[in-house]
Design a protein around this motif. Structure first.
Motif, PDB file in Angstrom:
ATOM      1  N   GLU A  22       0.825  -1.211   0.000  1.00 25.83           N
ATOM      2  CA  GLU A  22       0.000   0.000   0.000  1.00 25.83           C
ATOM      3  C   GLU A  22       0.863   1.266   0.000  1.00 25.83           C
ATOM      4  O   GLU A  22       0.619   2.206  -0.774  1.00 25.83           O
ATOM      5  N   ASN A  23       1.874   1.292   0.877  1.00 28.39           N
ATOM      6  CA  ASN A  23       2.751   2.464   0.948  1.00 28.39           C
ATOM      7  C   ASN A  23       3.598   2.605  -0.306  1.00 28.39           C
ATOM      8  O   ASN A  23       3.854   3.714  -0.780  1.00 28.39           O
ATOM      9  N   ASN A  78       1.474   4.119  -3.057  1.00 25.67           N
ATOM     10  CA  ASN A  78       1.260   5.545  -2.809  1.00 25.67           C
ATOM     11  C   ASN A  78       2.501   6.369  -3.105  1.00 25.67           C
ATOM     12  O   ASN A  78       2.421   7.457  -3.684  1.00 25.67           O
ATOM     13  N   SER A  99      -4.359   3.384  -5.942  1.00 24.53           N
ATOM     14  CA  SER A  99      -4.943   2.075  -5.677  1.00 24.53           C
ATOM     15  C   SER A  99      -3.844   1.020  -5.624  1.00 24.53           C
ATOM     16  O   SER A  99      -3.114   0.820  -6.606  1.00 24.53           O
ATOM     17  N   SER A 100      -3.729   0.334  -4.496  1.00 24.19           N
ATOM     18  CA  SER A 100      -2.727  -0.722  -4.379  1.00 24.19           C
ATOM     19  C   SER A 100      -3.066  -1.907  -5.274  1.00 24.19           C
ATOM     20  O   SER A 100      -2.176  -2.599  -5.779  1.00 24.19           O
TER      21      SER A 100
END
Length: 308
Positions: free
Chosen positions: A282-283, A286, A292-293
């Motif tokens: 996720e990070n 971003n 969107s992961s």
């Protein structure tokens, strides 16, 4: 400690607490973080004996003037990948305004130098330092090359700037810059190989054939440093001062990739580095420009041919 790291640390001590020491557990490696009061970023050195590799990225809160004295006789190549450096060599009383992307050639005992670094600008560079032991190789193999002429001709000035000759040099320099800090001896071997490949590309006899126009070098620089942002071709063309059609055509002609393909390769390279460092999916998504992961996972798998 090897001579090049000794020299580098002595120079940093001359400018006070701008860079803070962070000692590495690996041999012949030194890392300096920028003092948070000054900005953010780092400079690091890997000394492999005949060749010392330096790289750095930093951003300053305020303009900074650095005055140092270099009393050791060395040879070096600095590739300025982003930002602008203003340098005054007091020995020759010559002032240089060096705008990225550009190659700076250095030789001899440079004496006292004053370097002015502007604020609020991304600055990044790669440096390759070496001693006389490499000169016979350069002279015998690349005797007609512009770099060989500079390093072997004692009558030439101690500092000279040249354009980055082709896309391969630029790509390899950015690859080396974005490689994560070495964590093992195997990593060191990889970095040394990448640095030698960069030096080989710079010295190649045919490098002047594939000269990259300044606006394409500037476009690559923007993509490399702003890849996490939403970048449109319209915005890019305005930033480099040309129209969209010409930018797309020239970029493809000189890099072999479309702007979208080139931006994707940058993002995927950074994704690999972040995931290897243990950053969550996720990070990572971003930080490289994907909201969107799940979409990032699809792009990653399609690009590399494997999932994580």
């Amino acid at each position: 400690m090897p001579i090049y790291i000794d020299l580098h640390q002595a120079m940093l001590k001359q400018v006070g607490d701008v860079f803070l020491d962070t000692q590495s557990q690996l041999p012949n490696h030194y890392l300096n973080r920028l003092n948070p009061a000054q900005g953010n970023g780092y400079r690091e050195r890997y000394d492999f004996g005949k060749l010392c590799v330096g790289k750095g990225k930093y951003w300053l809160h305020h303009p900074l003037t650095i005055k140092t004295k270099v009393s050791t006789h060395i040879f070096g190549i600095t590739i300025l990948l982003s930002g602008t450096h203003y340098i005054k060599n007091h020995q020759s009383n010559i002032k240089y305004e060096i705008r990225s992307p550009m190659i700076i050639l250095r030789k001899g005992n440079l004496g006292v130098q004053t370097i002015y670094l502007p604020a609020n600008k991304n600055m990044s560079l790669i440096s390759l330092d070496f001693n006389e032991s490499l000169l016979p190789v350069i002279g015998s193999t690349f005797e007609q090359h512009e770099l060989a002429t500079f390093f072997l001709n004692t009558s030439m000035p101690a500092i000279k700037t040249i354009h980055i000759p082709n896309k391969d040099v630029l790509h390899q320099a950015h690859y080396l810059l974005n490689a994560p800090p070495a964590q093992s001896s195997i990593n060191l071997l990889h970095l040394e190989g990448a640095a030698l490949e960069l030096l080989s590309l710079i010295l190649h006899k045919n490098t002047q054939i594939d000269q990259i126009p300044a606006l394409i070098q500037e476009t690559i620089n923007i993509l490399e440093n702003q890849f996490e942002n939403k970048i449109t071709i319209r915005h890019l063309s305005k930033m480099v001062g040309t129209n969209e059609c010409d930018l797309k055509r020239l970029f493809k002609e000189h890099t072999g990739k479309t702007i979208g393909e080139f931006l994707l390769s940058i993002r995927m390279r950074h994704a690999q580095i972040l995931l290897k460092e243990g950053i969550s999916v996720e990070n990572t998504a971003n930080r490289i420009g994907y909201s969107s992961s799940q979409y990032f996972k699809q792009i990653f798998e399609r690009y590399f041919g494997y999932s994580f």
